[in-house]
Design an enzyme around this catalytic site. Sequence first.
Site, PDB file in Angstrom:
ATOM      1  N   SER A   8       0.838  -1.202   0.000  1.00 39.28           N
ATOM      2  CA  SER A   8       0.000   0.000   0.000  1.00 39.28           C
ATOM      3  C   SER A   8       0.872   1.251   0.000  1.00 39.28           C
ATOM      4  CB  SER A   8      -0.888   0.015   1.245  1.00 39.28           C
ATOM      5  OG  SER A   8      -1.469   1.296   1.374  1.00 39.28           O
ATOM      6  N   HIS A  31      -1.263  -1.315  -4.133  1.00 38.17           N
ATOM      7  CA  HIS A  31      -2.531  -0.980  -3.483  1.00 38.17           C
ATOM      8  C   HIS A  31      -2.613   0.535  -3.306  1.00 38.17           C
ATOM      9  CE1 HIS A  31      -5.961  -2.104  -0.903  1.00 38.17           C
ATOM     10  NE2 HIS A  31      -5.571  -1.138  -0.097  1.00 38.17           N
ATOM     11  N   ASP A  33      -4.919   3.496  -1.758  1.00 43.49           N
ATOM     12  CA  ASP A  33      -6.012   3.786  -0.825  1.00 43.49           C
ATOM     13  C   ASP A  33      -6.605   5.160  -1.089  1.00 43.49           C
ATOM     14  OD1 ASP A  33      -6.094   1.487   0.989  1.00 43.49           O
ATOM     15  OD2 ASP A  33      -4.044   2.078   1.510  1.00 43.49           O
ATOM     16  N   MET A  35      -9.268   7.830   0.098  1.00 42.29           N
ATOM     17  CA  MET A  35     -10.094   8.189   1.267  1.00 42.29           C
ATOM     18  C   MET A  35     -10.662   9.591   1.065  1.00 42.29           C
ATOM     19  SD  MET A  35      -7.674   6.887   4.362  1.00 42.29           S
ATOM     20  CE  MET A  35      -6.694   5.388   4.256  1.00 42.29           C
ATOM     21  N   HIS A  64      -8.435   0.790  -3.742  1.00 42.43           N
ATOM     22  CA  HIS A  64      -9.327   0.539  -2.608  1.00 42.43           C
ATOM     23  C   HIS A  64     -10.035   1.843  -2.268  1.00 42.43           C
ATOM     24  CE1 HIS A  64      -9.526  -0.537   2.000  1.00 42.43           C
ATOM     25  NE2 HIS A  64     -10.719  -0.494   1.442  1.00 42.43           N
ATOM     26  N   MET A  66     -12.243   3.984  -0.125  1.00 43.38           N
ATOM     27  CA  MET A  66     -12.878   4.175   1.181  1.00 43.38           C
ATOM     28  C   MET A  66     -13.628   5.495   1.092  1.00 43.38           C
ATOM     29  SD  MET A  66      -9.697   2.805   3.402  1.00 43.38           S
ATOM     30  CE  MET A  66      -8.654   2.983   1.967  1.00 43.38           C
ATOM     31  N   MET A 135     -11.282  -6.340   5.715  1.00 47.25           N
ATOM     32  CA  MET A 135     -10.453  -5.364   6.437  1.00 47.25           C
ATOM     33  C   MET A 135     -10.039  -5.954   7.778  1.00 47.25           C
ATOM     34  SD  MET A 135      -9.937  -2.690   4.593  1.00 47.25           S
ATOM     35  CE  MET A 135      -9.079  -1.736   5.850  1.00 47.25           C
ATOM     36  N   GLY A 140      -8.984   3.662   7.346  1.00 42.95           N
ATOM     37  CA  GLY A 140      -8.714   5.084   7.572  1.00 42.95           C
ATOM     38  C   GLY A 140      -7.250   5.412   7.758  1.00 42.95           C
ATOM     39  N   PHE A 141      -6.505   4.500   8.362  1.00 43.03           N
ATOM     40  CA  PHE A 141      -5.111   4.819   8.668  1.00 43.03           C
ATOM     41  C   PHE A 141      -4.220   3.592   8.521  1.00 43.03           C
ATOM     42  CE2 PHE A 141      -7.842   7.735  10.868  1.00 43.03           C
ATOM     43  CZ  PHE A 141      -7.267   8.973  10.589  1.00 43.03           C
ATOM     44  N   ASP A 173      -6.326  -6.630   4.498  1.00 42.06           N
ATOM     45  CA  ASP A 173      -5.731  -5.297   4.461  1.00 42.06           C
ATOM     46  C   ASP A 173      -5.745  -4.694   5.861  1.00 42.06           C
ATOM     47  OD1 ASP A 173      -4.905  -2.726   3.857  1.00 42.06           O
ATOM     48  OD2 ASP A 173      -6.694  -2.191   2.700  1.00 42.06           O
ATOM     49  N   GLY A 175      -2.513  -3.986   9.092  1.00 44.83           N
ATOM     50  CA  GLY A 175      -1.715  -4.657  10.122  1.00 44.83           C
ATOM     51  C   GLY A 175      -1.061  -5.949   9.656  1.00 44.83           C
ATOM     52  N   GLY A 195       1.242  -2.142   4.057  1.00 43.00           N
ATOM     53  CA  GLY A 195       1.756  -0.787   3.904  1.00 43.00           C
ATOM     54  C   GLY A 195       3.036  -0.597   4.675  1.00 43.00           C
TER      55      GLY A 195
HETATM   56  C1  DX5 Z   1      -6.214   1.316   5.848  1.00 41.67           C
HETATM   57  C2  DX5 Z   1      -5.801   1.047   4.425  1.00 41.67           C
HETATM   58  C3  DX5 Z   1      -4.655   0.122   4.300  1.00 41.67           C
HETATM   59  C4  DX5 Z   1      -3.370   0.621   4.906  1.00 41.67           C
HETATM   60  C5  DX5 Z   1      -2.664  -0.567   5.464  1.00 41.67           C
HETATM   61  O1  DX5 Z   1      -7.433   1.966   5.851  1.00 41.67           O
HETATM   62  O2  DX5 Z   1      -6.885   0.489   3.683  1.00 41.67           O
HETATM   63  O3  DX5 Z   1      -4.449  -0.269   2.944  1.00 41.67           O
HETATM   64  O4  DX5 Z   1      -2.530   1.258   3.997  1.00 41.67           O
HETATM   65  O5  DX5 Z   1      -1.544  -0.115   6.148  1.00 41.67           O
HETATM   66  P1  DX5 Z   1      -0.727  -1.029   7.164  1.00 41.67           P
HETATM   67  O6  DX5 Z   1      -0.219  -2.205   6.359  1.00 41.67           O
HETATM   68  O7  DX5 Z   1       0.333  -0.133   7.637  1.00 41.67           O
HETATM   69  O8  DX5 Z   1      -1.696  -1.469   8.209  1.00 41.67           O
HETATM   70 ZN    ZN Z   2      -6.449  -0.403   1.696  1.00 37.98          ZN
END
Ligand code: DX5
Ligand code: ZN
Length: 227
Positions: A8, A31, A33, A35, A64, A66, A135, A140-141, A173, A175, A195
Amino acid sequence: MATRISPSILAADFANLERELGRIRSADLVHVDIMDNHFVPNLTFGLGMVERLQQVSPLPLDVHLMIDDPERWAPGYAEVGAYSVTFHAEATAEPVALARRLRQIGARAGIALKPGTDVAPYLDLLGEFDQVLVMTVEPGFGGQSFIESTMPKLAQLRTAVQQSGLDVWLQVDGGVTAQTIEIAAAAGADTFVAGSSVFGAENPAAQISLLRQRAASHRHGAGNLES
Ligand code: DX5
Ligand code: ZN
Protein backbone atom coordinates in the site's frame (compact mmCIF):
# COMPACT_ATOMS: atom_id res chain seq x y z
CA MET A 1 -3.71 -21.10 -5.11
CA ALA A 2 -1.43 -18.16 -5.87
CA THR A 3 -0.05 -15.85 -3.19
CA ARG A 4 -0.16 -12.17 -4.08
CA ILE A 5 1.48 -9.24 -2.29
CA SER A 6 0.01 -5.75 -2.78
CA PRO A 7 2.05 -3.04 -1.00
CA SER A 8 0.00 0.00 0.00
CA ILE A 9 1.48 3.32 -1.10
CA LEU A 10 -0.27 4.94 1.85
CA ALA A 11 3.00 4.19 3.67
CA ALA A 12 5.23 5.42 0.82
CA ASP A 13 6.93 8.79 0.39
CA PHE A 14 4.21 10.82 -1.34
CA ALA A 15 6.76 13.27 -2.72
CA ASN A 16 8.55 10.47 -4.59
CA LEU A 17 5.88 8.02 -5.61
CA GLU A 18 7.46 6.97 -8.90
CA ARG A 19 10.70 6.14 -7.12
CA GLU A 20 8.76 4.30 -4.41
CA LEU A 21 7.08 2.16 -7.08
CA GLY A 22 10.55 1.16 -8.20
CA ARG A 23 11.29 -0.25 -4.73
CA ILE A 24 8.39 -2.71 -4.90
CA ARG A 25 8.83 -4.09 -8.41
CA SER A 26 8.83 -7.65 -7.11
CA ALA A 27 5.28 -7.28 -5.75
CA ASP A 28 2.22 -8.44 -7.68
CA LEU A 29 0.08 -5.31 -7.42
CA VAL A 30 0.21 -1.78 -6.00
CA HIS A 31 -2.53 -0.98 -3.48
CA VAL A 32 -3.86 2.58 -3.73
CA ASP A 33 -6.01 3.79 -0.82
CA ILE A 34 -8.56 6.43 -1.76
CA MET A 35 -10.09 8.19 1.27
CA ASP A 36 -12.64 11.00 1.13
CA ASN A 37 -12.75 12.26 4.74
CA HIS A 38 -16.43 11.20 4.88
CA PHE A 39 -16.52 7.42 4.74
CA VAL A 40 -13.32 7.46 6.79
CA PRO A 41 -11.82 10.32 8.83
CA ASN A 42 -8.83 10.77 6.53
CA LEU A 43 -8.10 12.16 3.09
CA THR A 44 -5.66 10.83 0.49
CA PHE A 45 -5.70 10.92 -3.30
CA GLY A 46 -8.28 11.14 -6.04
CA LEU A 47 -8.81 10.21 -9.63
CA GLY A 48 -6.18 12.52 -11.10
CA MET A 49 -3.48 10.91 -8.98
CA VAL A 50 -4.57 7.41 -9.97
CA GLU A 51 -4.65 8.35 -13.63
CA ARG A 52 -1.03 9.51 -13.41
CA LEU A 53 0.10 6.51 -11.34
CA GLN A 54 -1.47 4.28 -13.96
CA GLN A 55 0.83 5.85 -16.56
CA VAL A 56 4.04 5.29 -14.60
CA SER A 57 3.40 2.12 -12.58
CA PRO A 58 5.06 -1.09 -13.77
CA LEU A 59 2.55 -3.03 -11.63
CA PRO A 60 -1.26 -3.22 -11.90
CA LEU A 61 -3.14 -0.80 -9.64
CA ASP A 62 -5.32 -2.32 -6.92
CA VAL A 63 -7.57 0.61 -6.00
CA HIS A 64 -9.33 0.54 -2.61
CA LEU A 65 -12.10 3.12 -2.38
CA MET A 66 -12.88 4.18 1.18
CA ILE A 67 -15.44 6.70 0.00
CA ASP A 68 -19.13 7.48 0.14
CA ASP A 69 -21.17 7.38 -3.03
CA PRO A 70 -19.04 4.83 -4.90
CA GLU A 71 -21.69 4.68 -7.67
CA ARG A 72 -20.62 8.16 -8.62
CA TRP A 73 -16.85 7.73 -8.43
CA ALA A 74 -15.84 4.10 -8.84
CA PRO A 75 -16.47 3.79 -12.60
CA GLY A 76 -13.99 6.63 -13.25
CA TYR A 77 -11.18 4.62 -11.66
CA ALA A 78 -12.00 1.68 -13.93
CA GLU A 79 -12.07 4.02 -16.91
CA VAL A 80 -8.54 5.32 -16.28
CA GLY A 81 -7.34 1.71 -16.33
CA ALA A 82 -7.15 0.55 -12.71
CA TYR A 83 -6.70 -3.22 -12.72
CA SER A 84 -9.09 -3.69 -9.81
CA VAL A 85 -11.54 -1.34 -8.13
CA THR A 86 -12.77 -2.29 -4.66
CA PHE A 87 -15.60 -0.36 -3.01
CA HIS A 88 -17.03 -0.79 0.50
CA ALA A 89 -20.16 -2.85 1.15
CA GLU A 90 -21.18 -0.32 3.82
CA ALA A 91 -21.13 2.54 1.29
CA THR A 92 -23.65 1.20 -1.23
CA ALA A 93 -27.10 -0.36 -1.34
CA GLU A 94 -26.47 -1.80 -4.81
CA PRO A 95 -23.16 -3.67 -4.70
CA VAL A 96 -24.05 -6.09 -7.50
CA ALA A 97 -25.07 -3.36 -9.94
CA LEU A 98 -21.88 -1.45 -9.21
CA ALA A 99 -19.67 -4.54 -9.59
CA ARG A 100 -21.32 -5.30 -12.94
CA ARG A 101 -20.65 -1.78 -14.12
CA LEU A 102 -16.96 -2.03 -13.13
CA ARG A 103 -16.56 -5.35 -14.92
CA GLN A 104 -18.27 -3.97 -17.99
CA ILE A 105 -15.67 -1.19 -18.11
CA GLY A 106 -12.94 -3.80 -17.84
CA ALA A 107 -11.76 -3.72 -14.22
CA ARG A 108 -11.80 -6.50 -11.67
CA ALA A 109 -14.57 -5.71 -9.19
CA GLY A 110 -13.95 -5.97 -5.46
CA ILE A 111 -16.10 -5.57 -2.38
CA ALA A 112 -14.60 -4.63 0.98
CA LEU A 113 -15.97 -5.38 4.44
CA LYS A 114 -15.12 -3.37 7.56
CA PRO A 115 -14.17 -5.48 10.62
CA GLY A 116 -17.71 -5.29 12.04
CA THR A 117 -19.54 -6.11 8.79
CA ASP A 118 -21.04 -9.58 8.45
CA VAL A 119 -19.94 -11.58 5.43
CA ALA A 120 -23.07 -13.79 5.27
CA PRO A 121 -25.10 -11.61 2.85
CA TYR A 122 -22.26 -11.79 0.31
CA LEU A 123 -21.52 -15.51 0.32
CA ASP A 124 -24.19 -16.22 -2.29
CA LEU A 125 -23.05 -13.32 -4.46
CA LEU A 126 -19.46 -14.42 -4.99
CA GLY A 127 -19.96 -14.83 -8.73
CA GLU A 128 -20.51 -11.08 -8.98
CA PHE A 129 -17.08 -10.18 -7.61
CA ASP A 130 -13.47 -10.88 -8.60
CA GLN A 131 -12.16 -10.23 -5.11
CA VAL A 132 -13.40 -9.75 -1.56
CA LEU A 133 -11.40 -7.58 0.82
CA VAL A 134 -11.66 -8.41 4.51
CA MET A 135 -10.45 -5.36 6.44
CA THR A 136 -8.22 -6.43 9.31
CA VAL A 137 -8.18 -2.90 10.80
CA GLU A 138 -10.78 -0.13 10.85
CA PRO A 139 -10.26 1.62 7.52
CA GLY A 140 -8.71 5.08 7.57
CA PHE A 141 -5.11 4.82 8.67
CA GLY A 142 -1.98 2.79 8.11
CA GLY A 143 0.13 1.41 10.93
CA GLN A 144 -2.67 -0.10 13.04
CA SER A 145 -2.71 -3.55 14.66
CA PHE A 146 -4.18 -6.59 12.92
CA ILE A 147 -7.64 -7.54 14.27
CA GLU A 148 -7.58 -11.31 14.51
CA SER A 149 -11.29 -11.62 15.27
CA THR A 150 -11.95 -10.96 11.56
CA MET A 151 -10.44 -14.32 10.60
CA PRO A 152 -13.67 -16.38 10.79
CA LYS A 153 -14.98 -14.27 7.89
CA LEU A 154 -12.07 -15.39 5.75
CA ALA A 155 -12.63 -18.99 6.66
CA GLN A 156 -16.30 -18.67 5.64
CA LEU A 157 -15.29 -17.01 2.39
CA ARG A 158 -12.66 -19.65 1.62
CA THR A 159 -15.19 -22.43 2.13
CA ALA A 160 -17.74 -20.65 -0.07
CA VAL A 161 -15.15 -20.02 -2.80
CA GLN A 162 -14.09 -23.66 -2.76
CA GLN A 163 -17.67 -24.87 -2.91
CA SER A 164 -18.50 -22.51 -5.78
CA GLY A 165 -15.45 -23.41 -7.84
CA LEU A 166 -15.06 -19.69 -8.63
CA ASP A 167 -11.69 -17.96 -8.77
CA VAL A 168 -12.43 -15.13 -6.33
CA TRP A 169 -9.37 -13.60 -4.66
CA LEU A 170 -9.57 -13.17 -0.89
CA GLN A 171 -7.68 -10.14 0.26
CA VAL A 172 -6.70 -8.88 3.72
CA ASP A 173 -5.73 -5.30 4.46
CA GLY A 174 -4.42 -3.72 7.65
CA GLY A 175 -1.72 -4.66 10.12
CA VAL A 176 -0.25 -7.33 7.83
CA THR A 177 3.29 -8.16 8.97
CA ALA A 178 5.63 -11.15 8.65
CA GLN A 179 3.85 -12.54 11.73
CA THR A 180 0.19 -11.77 11.08
CA ILE A 181 0.39 -12.84 7.43
CA GLU A 182 0.70 -16.44 8.61
CA ILE A 183 -2.60 -16.16 10.48
CA ALA A 184 -4.39 -14.62 7.49
CA ALA A 185 -2.96 -17.17 5.06
CA ALA A 186 -4.00 -20.07 7.28
CA ALA A 187 -7.52 -18.62 7.52
CA GLY A 188 -7.82 -18.54 3.73
CA ALA A 189 -6.47 -15.26 2.36
CA ASP A 190 -4.45 -15.35 -0.88
CA THR A 191 -3.87 -11.63 -1.51
CA PHE A 192 -2.12 -9.53 1.12
CA VAL A 193 -2.02 -5.75 1.38
CA ALA A 194 0.89 -4.45 3.42
CA GLY A 195 1.76 -0.79 3.90
CA SER A 196 4.08 -0.04 6.78
CA SER A 197 5.65 -3.48 6.86
CA VAL A 198 6.88 -3.10 3.26
CA PHE A 199 7.65 0.62 2.94
CA GLY A 200 8.93 0.80 6.51
CA ALA A 201 11.44 -1.97 5.83
CA GLU A 202 15.05 -1.16 5.04
CA ASN A 203 14.80 -3.44 2.03
CA PRO A 204 11.22 -3.56 0.67
CA ALA A 205 12.11 -6.26 -1.90
CA ALA A 206 13.42 -8.55 0.83
CA GLN A 207 10.32 -7.86 2.93
CA ILE A 208 8.04 -8.69 -0.02
CA SER A 209 9.83 -11.96 -0.49
CA LEU A 210 9.64 -12.75 3.24
CA LEU A 211 5.90 -12.01 3.28
CA ARG A 212 5.36 -14.14 0.18
CA GLN A 213 7.30 -17.03 1.68
CA ARG A 214 5.49 -16.89 5.04
CA ALA A 215 2.08 -16.71 3.35
CA ALA A 216 2.83 -19.57 0.99
CA SER A 217 4.06 -21.84 3.76
CA HIS A 218 1.00 -21.19 5.95
CA ARG A 219 -1.53 -21.19 3.18
CA HIS A 220 -4.99 -22.54 3.92
CA GLY A 221 -5.14 -26.30 3.56
CA ALA A 222 -1.37 -26.58 3.04
CA GLY A 223 -1.11 -29.02 5.92
CA ASN A 224 -3.77 -31.23 4.36
CA LEU A 225 -2.20 -31.52 0.94
CA GLU A 226 0.14 -34.34 1.88
CA SER A 227 -2.42 -36.33 3.85
C1 DX5 B 1 -6.21 1.32 5.85
C2 DX5 B 1 -5.80 1.05 4.43
C3 DX5 B 1 -4.66 0.12 4.30
C4 DX5 B 1 -3.37 0.62 4.91
C5 DX5 B 1 -2.66 -0.57 5.46
O1 DX5 B 1 -7.43 1.97 5.85
O2 DX5 B 1 -6.89 0.49 3.68
O3 DX5 B 1 -4.45 -0.27 2.94
O4 DX5 B 1 -2.53 1.26 4.00
O5 DX5 B 1 -1.54 -0.12 6.15
P1 DX5 B 1 -0.73 -1.03 7.16
O6 DX5 B 1 -0.22 -2.20 6.36
O7 DX5 B 1 0.33 -0.13 7.64
O8 DX5 B 1 -1.70 -1.47 8.21
ZN1 ZN C 1 -6.45 -0.40 1.70
